[in-house]
Design an enzyme around this catalytic site. Structure first.
Site, PDB file in Angstrom:
ATOM      1  N   GLN A 191       0.932  -1.178  -0.152  1.00 28.45           N
ATOM      2  CA  GLN A 191       0.003   0.040  -0.051  1.00 28.45           C
ATOM      3  C   GLN A 191       0.728   1.256   0.083  1.00 28.45           C
ATOM      4  O   GLN A 191       0.432   2.537  -0.016  1.00 28.45           O
ATOM      5  CB  GLN A 191      -1.029   0.087   1.290  1.00 28.45           C
ATOM      6  CG  GLN A 191      -1.966  -1.115   1.288  1.00 28.45           C
ATOM      7  CD  GLN A 191      -2.683  -1.154   2.648  1.00 28.45           C
ATOM      8  OE1 GLN A 191      -3.443  -0.611   3.010  1.00 28.45           O
ATOM      9  NE2 GLN A 191      -1.930  -2.182   3.401  1.00 28.45           N
ATOM     10  N   VAL A 196       3.830   4.079  -1.178  1.00 26.27           N
ATOM     11  CA  VAL A 196       3.936   4.696  -2.197  1.00 26.27           C
ATOM     12  C   VAL A 196       5.365   5.178  -2.284  1.00 26.27           C
ATOM     13  O   VAL A 196       5.767   6.190  -3.106  1.00 26.27           O
ATOM     14  CB  VAL A 196       2.987   6.088  -2.728  1.00 26.27           C
ATOM     15  CG1 VAL A 196       1.279   5.643  -2.716  1.00 26.27           C
ATOM     16  CG2 VAL A 196       3.058   6.972  -1.413  1.00 26.27           C
ATOM     17  N   CYS A 233       1.840  21.453 -17.983  1.00 24.92           N
ATOM     18  CA  CYS A 233       2.305  20.139 -18.730  1.00 24.92           C
ATOM     19  C   CYS A 233       3.041  20.596 -20.020  1.00 24.92           C
ATOM     20  O   CYS A 233       2.513  21.112 -20.874  1.00 24.92           O
ATOM     21  CB  CYS A 233       1.316  19.135 -18.808  1.00 24.92           C
ATOM     22  SG  CYS A 233       1.765  17.848 -19.710  1.00 24.92           S
ATOM     23  N   HIS A 275      -1.399   1.271  -4.357  1.00 24.45           N
ATOM     24  CA  HIS A 275      -2.156   2.740  -4.461  1.00 24.45           C
ATOM     25  C   HIS A 275      -1.176   3.649  -5.310  1.00 24.45           C
ATOM     26  O   HIS A 275      -1.255   4.949  -4.893  1.00 24.45           O
ATOM     27  CB  HIS A 275      -2.091   3.275  -2.695  1.00 24.45           C
ATOM     28  CG  HIS A 275      -3.183   2.523  -1.998  1.00 24.45           C
ATOM     29  ND1 HIS A 275      -3.017   2.409  -0.741  1.00 24.45           N
ATOM     30  CD2 HIS A 275      -4.255   1.904  -2.554  1.00 24.45           C
ATOM     31  CE1 HIS A 275      -4.091   1.587  -0.285  1.00 24.45           C
ATOM     32  NE2 HIS A 275      -4.848   1.388  -1.261  1.00 24.45           N
TER      33      HIS A 275
END
Length: 335
Positions: free
Chosen positions: A105, A107, A199, A132
């Site tokens: 779980q 990250v 971006c 996750h």
């Protein structure tokens, strides 16, 4: 499947947990893992000794995991964190095949760091599933992906005053109170002037878009179908399920233990404090810090190999032990 806000009943008393000595815990965990082909599910508790605090407070309740642009301040401590002794002990069991599949779980990427010198990217992707997501990649809402380090540099360029604040923290050795997802806790601070750059790939396509986020599954978001199905397959293909450092408060993790029980698989849970699975029939629970038992568990399983296999010897002699301080806080100054 959506990741609901973590919660565990405050009334849980961990009645299913065994009061156990380190030696007895090593013997029991070793016996459970010795036959191999075990699936492992890990949670935030595994990374605490790497300096990354769990969401839970001392009584087992979750702290608020509200994730905003504070992640800019919290990323560096997570990026620079190193695997602890438990990460390396688990990597040894991955190397020997006793742990056939790992679902995390977390990250923070620390399981990857612990075994990166032994496995290539293909094997790592086959054997480690990040349930996750990961803090180390960023994507925009049009699917363009970049490394978190590159994105962090863009944020620094767009926010020179915040960059100066981060540099000041590094120069003084201070650390903000950082949660497992890279979020930090700073009170009384306005983030209105924080700029998220557009971006660059979207710009090249003639589109203005600053909607970018770490490749995490936030609370309330859905886990991709391919990840959910892969997590079920990992449980199916294994003979047993071992869980470490997790309260199973998120349903995405809790449903895996329920699935293993439905398949009549043996389940062993190693965690300090209450969990959502404490009252589930068929779950054996041991409460003892992982750093007290996992290295010795590997040695108990492997016997003489633990002392003559150079890869195993190296893994069992690696790992930090640097749990976060309870009073680890930083105040921002006129950013």
């Amino acid at each position: 499947m959506r990741v609901s806000v973590p919660t565990i009943p405050h009334v849980i008393t961990s009645a299913s947990a065994k009061t156990i000595s380190p030696g007895a815990a090593v013997e029991r965990i070793g016996s459970f893992l010795a036959s191999g082909n075990v699936a492992l599910l890990t949670g935030a508790g595994v990374s605490v000794d790497s300096g990354i605090r769990a969401y839970r407070g001392k009584d087992g309740r979750y702290m608020n995991p509200n994730y905003k642009l504070r992640s800019y301040l919290g990323y560096t401590p997570v990026r620079d964190a190193q695997p602890n002794t438990t990460h390396y002990a688990l990597a040894a069991l991955q190397h020997t095949g006793h742990i056939s599949r790992l679902v995390t779980q977390n990250v923070d990427g620390l399981h990857h760091k612990a075994i990166a010198h032994l496995w290539d990217d293909i094997r790592t992707e086959e054997r480690i599933l990040e349930l996750h997501g990961t803090l180390h990649r960023v994507h925009c809402n049009f699917g363009h992906v970049t490394s978190r380090d590159t994105f962090q540099d863009r944020l620094s360029t767009s926010n020179p005053r915040w960059k100066a604040f981060v540099d000041g923290l590094e120069a003084t050795g201070k650390k903000p109170r950082t949660n497992p997802d890279g979020d930090v806790e700073l009170e009384g601070i306005s983030y209105d002037d924080f700029v998220v750059p557009e971006c660059p790939e979207c710009t090249l396509e003639g589109r203005h878009n600053s909607n970018q986020k770490p490749e995490l599954i936030f609370f309330g978001e859905s886990i991709p179908k391919v990840i959910k199905e892969r997590s079920f397959r990992d449980v199916e293909r294994s003979d047993k399920l071992f869980l470490i450092g997790t309260t199973l408060a998120t349903f995405s993790a809790y449903r895996l233990i329920k699935y293993a029980l439905a398949l009549k698989k043996s389940v062993l849970l190693l965690n300090m404090g209450p969990t959502r699975a404490d009252d589930l029939p068929g779950v054996e629970k041991i409460e003892i810090p992982t750093s007290h038992v996992m290295r010795d568990t590997v040695r108990a399983i492997l016997g003489s190999r633990a002392y003559v296999d150079p890869v195993v010897v190296d893994l069992l002699n690696n790992g930090i032990h640097n749990p976060p301080s309870d009073n680890e806080t930083v105040e921002a100054q006129d950013t």
